[in-house]
Design an enzyme around this catalytic site. Structure first.
Site: not given
Ligand code: NAD
Length: 488
Positions: A172, A225, A280, A381
């Site tokens: 997804k 996140s 990240c 962040e």
């Molecule tokens: P996000 O949390 O907004 O979304 C990630 C996924 O979760 C998406 O597929 C989205 O559709 C889904 N999602 C979003 N809100 C949701 C909810 N309320 N309920 C269920 N699913 C939900 O993250 P983003 O903005 O796409 O990515 C950036 C974040 O990812 C940053 O915080 C970054 O640090 C983190 N990140 C972490 C790593 C790591 O290895 N730790 C790697 C890459 C990115």
């Protein structure tokens, strides 16, 4: 581009009426629309994957990895096209997009070692005529929920290991960047995996909830996140699933006075501003120690001001836009809050407009000095090209400052002292450590090792951790009395 799901070897249009606009962040143009799949679409994918599992798990492992060898070749042949797609929907430069795919391919290559990596253990005669063995078996249907910032790479931290180990899969992607997986799934289709082994479901929260609650799905990996990671971890566990959830970060870098300042500045600028700070592992707080302060501050401000910002496909561009206008507004607001809270904006990237790309969501590299511990800029962040500066007098204070943060994804040190480096790597509380390295991204044969609020779970992505995560161990103790075997 029409965004479709790929379920049971077919491209299918989910029966939904809600869509999410996919925007090229450099031009501001809508380039696709993501269908927000419903739980019924997840159910169709889970059913197909579950059916496929019955036969896929019986395919010998050395035959399963032949599909991955083919996929690896197709990814390599198509790397430029995939990279162009990543740049269009995600904004990073073409070189950054290409580098992302190199790391994805590396994970496929490591997973091709599953005949060796997935081997069990055997001990003969734990007692007379009794042997004991441990075999690894696949779990069943597994799924990845991915973020926007690495649309091509992140599913590959997990997927190749899972399918090589005999599981079937659902991806997804982030609704913000669905096009890269459309392209990659065309290659998956070309490889000819048996129907239902790898499936794609596009969507947002409803699709995620469908995955979390589905009784057939056994294991879930999430990257995104921290707030959502916590929700995924708790909800998936409540539904009895194996889960790993990687969250956000606020990565500190410590600069000692004995560091090579030119090298440190170049590498830290690449880390803080590369991918527009949307990594990240991006360094977001630089802590100078003692005399390092003035030289580093001057050099990093120059590096920030001179970075070439623009559309990631244009030659010479070093940094693209952030993902969308909402993100730009959020980043600019945080810069504003920082300056109100006693910090000093030395290089201000707010209000950036790039000629020819006036509708793009650009924020120029920003440097903010005197960030206070506990302030909003310290805690939050930013996920944009913003580097906060802090200052302390000793390495002990710097490590204590780093360790007082709730995140623990990465910490780096710049020094020419082996003793300082050794102290740092043992004492700092983070899972990925860089010594004179700005983005300490582990190779595919090491785990991607976040800690604290950057990771919820036990086993990480990539490497043997992924093999462990996507297999369950079975231990067999068997008795074959000596007098029986003597007959043969
Ligand atoms: P996000 O949390 O907004 O979304 C990630 C996924 O979760 C998406 O597929 C989205 O559709 C889904 N999602 C979003 N809100 C949701 C909810 N309320 N309920 C269920 N699913 C939900 O993250 P983003 O903005 O796409 O990515 C950036 C974040 O990812 C940053 O915080 C970054 O640090 C983190 N990140 C972490 C790593 C790591 O290895 N730790 C790697 C890459 C990115």
């Amino acid at each position: 581009m029409e965004i479709l799901n790929y379920i049971n070897g077919e491209w299918v249009k989910p029966g939904v009426t809600e869509y999410f606009d996919v925007i090229n962040p450099a031009t501001g143009q809508v380039i696709a629309r993501t269908p927000l799949s419903a739980k019924a679409d997840v159910d169709a994918a889970a059913k197909a994957a579950n059916e496929a599992f019955k036969t896929w798990r019986r395919v010998p492992v050395q035959d399963r990895v032949q599909y991955l060898f083919k996929l690896r070749d197709l990814l390599k042949t198509n790397i430029d096209e995939i990279a162009r797609t990543i740049t269009d929907e995600c904004g990073k430069t073409f070189e950054e997009s290409r580098a992302e795919m190199v790391r994805a391919i590396e994970n496929v290559e490591v997973a091709c070692g599953m005949p060796h990596l997935g081997k069990g253990e055997f001990v003969e005669d734990i007692a007379s005529g009794i042997d004991e063995l441990m075999i690894r078996q696949p779990l069943g249907v597994c799924a990845t929920i991915a973020p926007f910032n690495f649309p091509g790479m992140i599913p590959f931290w997990f997927l190749p290991y899972a399918v090589a180990a005999g599981n079937t899969y659902i991806v997804k992607p982030s609704e913000k960047v669905p096009m890269t997986m459309q392209y990659i799934f065309k290659l998956i289709e070309q490889v000819g995996f048996p129907k239902g082994v790898i499936n794609l479901v596009n969507g947002a929260k409803e699709a995620v909830d469908g995955i979390l609650e589905h009784p057939t799905i056994r294991a879930i990996t999430f990257v995104g996140s921290t707030a959502v990671a916590k929700y995924i971890y708790a909800t998936a566990a409540a539904h009895g699933k194996r889960v790993q959830a990687q969250g956000g970060a606020k990565n500190p870098v410590i600069v000692l006075p004995d560091a090579d300042m030119d090298m440190a500045t170049k590498i830290i600028a690449d880390s803080a501003f590369g991918c527009a700070g949307q990594r990240c592992l991006a360094v977001s707080l630089a802590v100078t120690v003692g005399e390092a302060r003035n030289t580093f501050t001057e050099l990093i401000c120059d590096a920030a001001s001179s970075r070439v910002v623009g559309y990631g496909m244009d030659a010479g561009v070093q940094m693209g836009p952030v993902i969308n206008q909402a993100s730009k507004a959020r980043i600019e607001q945080l810069i504003g809050i920082g300056s109100e809270g006693g910090a000093k904006v030395c290089v201000d990237g707010r209000g950036t407009v790039i000629k020819g790309y006036e509708k793009g969501s650009f924020v120029r590299p920003t440097v903010i000095a005197d960030v206070q511990p506990g302030s909003e800029l310290w805690k939050t962040e930013v996920f944009g090209p913003v580097l906060g500066l802090m200052h302390v007098n000793t390495i002990e204070e710097a490590i204590a400052l780093a360790n007082s943060h709730s995140y623990g994804n990465q910490a780096s040190l710049f020094t020419s002292s082996g003793a300082a480096a050794r102290k740092f790597k043992y004492e700092v509380d983070a899972g990925n450590i860089g010594i004179n390295i700005g983005v300490a991204a582990p190779m595919a044969f090491f785990p991607f090792s976040g800690w604290k609020d950057s990771f919820f779970g036990d086993m990480h992505g990539q490497s043997m951790d992924a093999v462990e995560f996507f297999t369950q161990k079975k231990v067999v103790v068997e008795r074959w009395p000596r007098e029986w075997t003597r007959k043969f």
